[in-house]
Design a protein around this motif. Sequence first.
Motif, PDB file in Angstrom:
ATOM      1  N   ASP A   1       0.784  -1.318  -0.033  1.00 40.32           N
ATOM      2  CA  ASP A   1       0.157  -0.107  -0.073  1.00 40.32           C
ATOM      3  C   ASP A   1       0.755   1.147  -0.021  1.00 40.32           C
ATOM      4  O   ASP A   1       0.514   2.292   0.193  1.00 40.32           O
TER       5      ASP A   1
ATOM      6  N   SER B   1      -4.584   3.823  -1.346  1.00 36.70           N
ATOM      7  CA  SER B   1      -6.210   3.320  -0.995  1.00 36.70           C
ATOM      8  C   SER B   1      -7.013   3.053  -2.141  1.00 36.70           C
ATOM      9  O   SER B   1      -7.174   3.701  -3.011  1.00 36.70           O
ATOM     10  N   ASP B   2      -7.165   1.782  -2.186  1.00 37.92           N
ATOM     11  CA  ASP B   2      -8.118   1.461  -3.519  1.00 37.92           C
ATOM     12  C   ASP B   2      -7.663   1.589  -4.932  1.00 37.92           C
ATOM     13  O   ASP B   2      -8.283   2.331  -5.768  1.00 37.92           O
ATOM     14  N   THR B   3      -6.245   1.674  -5.032  1.00 35.04           N
ATOM     15  CA  THR B   3      -5.447   1.902  -6.279  1.00 35.04           C
ATOM     16  C   THR B   3      -5.420   3.385  -6.224  1.00 35.04           C
ATOM     17  O   THR B   3      -4.576   3.628  -7.351  1.00 35.04           O
TER      18      THR B   3
ATOM     19  N   CYS C   1      -3.257   7.058 -10.041  1.00 35.91           N
ATOM     20  CA  CYS C   1      -3.865   5.672  -9.843  1.00 35.91           C
ATOM     21  C   CYS C   1      -2.435   4.883  -9.883  1.00 35.91           C
ATOM     22  O   CYS C   1      -1.677   4.989 -10.723  1.00 35.91           O
TER      23      CYS C   1
END
Length: 329
Positions: free
Chosen positions: A298, A312-314, A326
């Motif tokens: 992460d 966080s979430d790509t 991204c």
Amino acid sequence: LAYAWSLCLFLLTFIHFLSIMDDNVQAQLEELEAIQSIFMEDFSELGKIPESVECYCSPIKFQLLVPLEIPENHIRVLLCEEFSDRIQGQLEVRFLPPVTLQVELPRSYPDEDIPLIYIKSTWLTKNIQTHLESELHKIMQNELGFPLIFSICNWIQYEALPFLIENNKSTITLQQSNFKQNETEAKSMEEIAEVLLNYDKRQKLMEFRNEIHCCDLCFDAKDGTEFEIFPCCGKGFCTDCVVDMCAMLIKNGTLELLKCPNCVQEFHPSFVNKFVSSELFERYDRLLLQKTLNSMNDIQYCPRCESVVIISDTLGRCTQCEYAFCSKC
């Protein structure tokens, strides 16, 4: 006339008694001088010791730190639970902490009396100390009339452990309940174990320092003081090799090779810091941080300013330059 003769006889007997007492004190001072020369820093006074017979006014008191010789070069110590024979833990050591022998010499020693002795220890239980004192008392009674201090110290050093060892199995048992009324510094089994292990470790290191060893990295024979003992496995390598190895691997950036050559466990940063300059340690610290960050899924670096960004979430947003990106793109 009969009274005068009786008084004269009494005075002659008293003078003879004082002469004997003075001879005893002189013998004590001579024995004490020999004991001090043998034990040196392990000897300490427990009161003022007279310089001569004329200065004597009270019993001579002192204490000695007496080492214990372990038979067969090792001993197993069983740590048992309170009021039970259930084993809580066991240790195998090559060295045991010395015992303190406190001695008081009566004025009539050595001709008519034996010394008063007390054994103190940071790890022996009270019942073992009493057992040793009782055995020493028997030995001294059998040798009444002779100087005894050196012989009882010799017995403690070489015979005490064989006397205590159970069934010739090189084992001594310490039970928690027997420390309850003991004047020992250690109170719990964990503290007793720590006392024993720390002393054993220090003595092993001292023994290593006093010997010549061959380094497995450079194959040179060097004094033990020129070696570094690795905390991970206890193996020793010469300091020169450790310094060169750390410097070379940090300069090359190959931190994954910065491990113990014996057990291949990675070096702790505090260990590395002992052998490199401040500049090299800064580089090591920086490389170590980078290596750690690279291993975290992460964490990525900002494409614009290369600051560390938490993903966080790509999706990631740099806190330094506010650039959003991204992680997959």
